[in-house]
Design a protein around this motif. Structure first.
Motif, PDB file in Angstrom:
ATOM      1  N   LEU A 170      -1.892   8.485 -10.456  1.00  0.00           N
ATOM      2  CA  LEU A 170      -1.668   9.243  -9.040  1.00  0.00           C
ATOM      3  C   LEU A 170      -0.352   9.683  -8.625  1.00  0.00           C
ATOM      4  CD1 LEU A 170      -3.068  11.651  -8.170  1.00  0.00           C
ATOM      5  CD2 LEU A 170      -4.612  10.188  -6.826  1.00  0.00           C
ATOM      6  N   SER A 171       0.255  10.146  -8.135  1.00  0.00           N
ATOM      7  CA  SER A 171       1.484  10.599  -7.337  1.00  0.00           C
ATOM      8  C   SER A 171       1.654  11.868  -7.028  1.00  0.00           C
ATOM      9  CB  SER A 171       2.416  10.499  -8.428  1.00  0.00           C
ATOM     10  OG  SER A 171       3.691  10.040  -7.472  1.00  0.00           O
ATOM     11  N   GLY A 172       2.503  12.307  -5.889  1.00  0.00           N
ATOM     12  CA  GLY A 172       2.834  13.609  -5.536  1.00  0.00           C
ATOM     13  C   GLY A 172       2.692  13.784  -3.993  1.00  0.00           C
ATOM     14  N   VAL A 206     -10.397  12.706 -17.808  1.00  0.00           N
ATOM     15  CA  VAL A 206      -9.906  12.583 -16.359  1.00  0.00           C
ATOM     16  C   VAL A 206     -10.905  13.184 -15.781  1.00  0.00           C
ATOM     17  CG1 VAL A 206      -8.826  13.045 -13.884  1.00  0.00           C
ATOM     18  CG2 VAL A 206      -7.297  12.650 -15.917  1.00  0.00           C
ATOM     19  N   ARG A 207     -11.883  11.967 -14.889  1.00  0.00           N
ATOM     20  CA  ARG A 207     -12.952  12.726 -14.014  1.00  0.00           C
ATOM     21  C   ARG A 207     -12.965  12.535 -13.012  1.00  0.00           C
ATOM     22  NH1 ARG A 207     -17.690  10.047 -17.940  1.00  0.00           N
ATOM     23  NH2 ARG A 207     -15.747   9.308 -18.279  1.00  0.00           N
ATOM     24  N   THR A 208     -14.027  12.934 -12.273  1.00  0.00           N
ATOM     25  CA  THR A 208     -13.356  13.407 -10.508  1.00  0.00           C
ATOM     26  C   THR A 208     -14.876  12.544  -9.704  1.00  0.00           C
ATOM     27  OG1 THR A 208     -13.973  14.945  -9.752  1.00  0.00           O
ATOM     28  CG2 THR A 208     -11.526  14.737 -10.080  1.00  0.00           C
ATOM     29  N   PHE A 209     -14.729  12.081  -8.661  1.00  0.00           N
ATOM     30  CA  PHE A 209     -16.089  11.441  -8.020  1.00  0.00           C
ATOM     31  C   PHE A 209     -16.342  11.496  -5.946  1.00  0.00           C
ATOM     32  CE2 PHE A 209     -14.508   7.617  -9.810  1.00  0.00           C
ATOM     33  CZ  PHE A 209     -14.111   6.403  -8.632  1.00  0.00           C
ATOM     34  N   ASP A 230     -14.016  19.191  -0.517  1.00  0.00           N
ATOM     35  CA  ASP A 230     -14.249  19.820   0.179  1.00  0.00           C
ATOM     36  C   ASP A 230     -14.627  19.696   1.318  1.00  0.00           C
ATOM     37  OD1 ASP A 230     -16.406  18.260  -0.667  1.00  0.00           O
ATOM     38  OD2 ASP A 230     -17.868  20.326  -1.338  1.00  0.00           O
ATOM     39  N   GLY A 231     -14.237  18.561   1.676  1.00  0.00           N
ATOM     40  CA  GLY A 231     -14.005  17.244   2.647  1.00  0.00           C
ATOM     41  C   GLY A 231     -13.314  16.140   2.748  1.00  0.00           C
ATOM     42  N   PRO A 232     -13.213  15.615   4.482  1.00  0.00           N
ATOM     43  CA  PRO A 232     -12.594  14.167   4.012  1.00  0.00           C
ATOM     44  C   PRO A 232     -13.220  13.140   3.748  1.00  0.00           C
ATOM     45  CG  PRO A 232     -13.771  14.860   6.743  1.00  0.00           C
ATOM     46  CD  PRO A 232     -13.667  16.035   5.531  1.00  0.00           C
ATOM     47  N   GLY A 233     -13.265  12.429   3.036  1.00  0.00           N
ATOM     48  CA  GLY A 233     -13.541  11.226   2.404  1.00  0.00           C
ATOM     49  C   GLY A 233     -13.133   9.848   1.543  1.00  0.00           C
ATOM     50  N   CYS A 234     -13.626   9.056   1.203  1.00  0.00           N
ATOM     51  CA  CYS A 234     -13.091   8.852  -0.423  1.00  0.00           C
ATOM     52  C   CYS A 234     -13.514   9.114  -1.510  1.00  0.00           C
ATOM     53  CB  CYS A 234     -13.036   6.979  -0.055  1.00  0.00           C
ATOM     54  SG  CYS A 234     -13.110   6.264   1.105  1.00  0.00           S
ATOM     55  N   PHE A 235     -12.477   9.023  -2.116  1.00  0.00           N
ATOM     56  CA  PHE A 235     -13.108   9.706  -3.513  1.00  0.00           C
ATOM     57  C   PHE A 235     -12.036   8.936  -4.776  1.00  0.00           C
ATOM     58  CE2 PHE A 235     -13.225  13.031  -1.020  1.00  0.00           C
ATOM     59  CZ  PHE A 235     -14.371  13.748  -1.282  1.00  0.00           C
ATOM     60  N   GLY A 236     -12.559   9.198  -6.282  1.00  0.00           N
ATOM     61  CA  GLY A 236     -11.550   8.875  -7.083  1.00  0.00           C
ATOM     62  C   GLY A 236     -11.743   9.473  -8.360  1.00  0.00           C
ATOM     63  N   LEU A 237     -10.536   9.113  -9.321  1.00  0.00           N
ATOM     64  CA  LEU A 237     -10.334   9.403 -10.670  1.00  0.00           C
ATOM     65  C   LEU A 237     -11.001   7.870 -11.501  1.00  0.00           C
ATOM     66  CD1 LEU A 237      -7.017  11.077  -9.955  1.00  0.00           C
ATOM     67  CD2 LEU A 237      -8.923  11.865  -9.891  1.00  0.00           C
ATOM     68  N   GLN A 238     -11.784   8.551 -12.150  1.00  0.00           N
ATOM     69  CA  GLN A 238     -12.061   7.550 -13.515  1.00  0.00           C
ATOM     70  C   GLN A 238     -11.170   8.691 -14.631  1.00  0.00           C
ATOM     71  OE1 GLN A 238     -16.280   6.417 -14.859  1.00  0.00           O
ATOM     72  NE2 GLN A 238     -15.655   6.385 -16.935  1.00  0.00           N
ATOM     73  N   THR A 261      -9.766   1.720 -19.687  1.00  0.00           N
ATOM     74  CA  THR A 261     -10.860   2.905 -18.196  1.00  0.00           C
ATOM     75  C   THR A 261     -10.233   2.132 -16.874  1.00  0.00           C
ATOM     76  OG1 THR A 261     -12.485   3.078 -19.251  1.00  0.00           O
ATOM     77  CG2 THR A 261     -12.525   3.552 -16.457  1.00  0.00           C
ATOM     78  N   GLU A 262      -9.887   3.564 -16.075  1.00  0.00           N
ATOM     79  CA  GLU A 262      -8.951   2.451 -14.961  1.00  0.00           C
ATOM     80  C   GLU A 262      -9.367   3.584 -14.065  1.00  0.00           C
ATOM     81  OE1 GLU A 262      -4.110   3.859 -13.215  1.00  0.00           O
ATOM     82  OE2 GLU A 262      -4.198   3.561 -15.221  1.00  0.00           O
ATOM     83  N   PHE A 263      -9.455   3.751 -12.728  1.00  0.00           N
ATOM     84  CA  PHE A 263     -10.314   3.450 -11.358  1.00  0.00           C
ATOM     85  C   PHE A 263      -8.791   4.087 -10.677  1.00  0.00           C
ATOM     86  CE2 PHE A 263     -13.664   2.072 -13.967  1.00  0.00           C
ATOM     87  CZ  PHE A 263     -14.459   3.488 -13.520  1.00  0.00           C
ATOM     88  N   ILE A 264      -8.557   4.731  -9.799  1.00  0.00           N
ATOM     89  CA  ILE A 264      -7.807   5.834  -8.774  1.00  0.00           C
ATOM     90  C   ILE A 264      -8.419   5.652  -7.867  1.00  0.00           C
ATOM     91  CG2 ILE A 264      -5.743   6.530  -7.891  1.00  0.00           C
ATOM     92  CD1 ILE A 264      -5.597   6.610 -10.918  1.00  0.00           C
ATOM     93  N   VAL A 265      -8.467   5.378  -6.729  1.00  0.00           N
ATOM     94  CA  VAL A 265      -9.467   5.617  -5.397  1.00  0.00           C
ATOM     95  C   VAL A 265      -7.920   6.022  -3.966  1.00  0.00           C
ATOM     96  CG1 VAL A 265     -10.760   4.364  -3.368  1.00  0.00           C
ATOM     97  CG2 VAL A 265     -10.835   4.220  -6.351  1.00  0.00           C
ATOM     98  N   LEU A 266      -8.757   6.805  -3.889  1.00  0.00           N
ATOM     99  CA  LEU A 266      -7.727   7.188  -2.826  1.00  0.00           C
ATOM    100  C   LEU A 266      -8.858   7.608  -1.432  1.00  0.00           C
ATOM    101  CD1 LEU A 266      -6.575  11.873  -3.339  1.00  0.00           C
ATOM    102  CD2 LEU A 266      -7.926  10.159  -5.099  1.00  0.00           C
TER     103      LEU A 266
END
Length: 140
Positions: free
Chosen positions: A14-16, A41-44, A110-118, A125-130
């Motif tokens: 994940l870049s940009g 790619v799924r978000t959570f 829709d707000g701040p917090g910790c999110f991820g892409l699976q 399977t790779e998890f990217i956390v932001l």
């Protein structure tokens, strides 16, 4: 020109941006040329109440038209994504090539917090956390 940085262990990055803000910013999913298979790619949300959402949205095709030619000169093919009914993105398989693949769009929450892409591929399977901060990104 595609950035030379990204979050993730590969083959997807994940870049940009190097910091993320809730109201949305350009996001680039870069896929190493050595992997030519499909990607889902799924978000959570991590933690919190689980009710916050993170979305990946396509830019209008006209926004990516000029970028595609420039990226190709740097060994990157821009690719479209399908949007499955359950959300996220599906990037179809491609013929093996020396070119990286990239999807360019918008990442917003829709707000701040910790999110991820699976990111699920054929055999990984790779998890990217932001971390996403509140509000708009600062100018500059």
């Amino acid at each position: 020109m595609a950035p030379n940085y990204g979050a993730g262990v590969g083959p997807v990055y994940l870049s940009g941006q190097d910091s993320w803000y809730a109201f949305g910013q350009a996001a680039i999913l870069m896929v190493d040329a050595r992997y030519s298979g499909p990607l889902l790619v799924r978000t959570f949300q991590l933690g919190g109440d689980g009710k916050s959402a993170v979305a990946l949205a396509d830019f209008p095709p006209t926004d990516n038209a000029n970028v595609a030619d420039k990226e190709r000169q740097h060994g990157v093919n821009l690719i479209p994504a399908a949007h499955p009914a359950g959300g996220g993105l599906y990037l179809g398989p491609v013929a093996p090539s020396s070119f990286w693949r990239a999807w360019i769009g918008d990442l917003a929450t829709d707000g701040p917090g910790c999110f991820g892409l699976q990111v699920d591929g054929d055999v990984f399977t790779e998890f990217i956390v932001l971390e996403v901060k509140a509000g708009n990104p600062p100018p500059g």
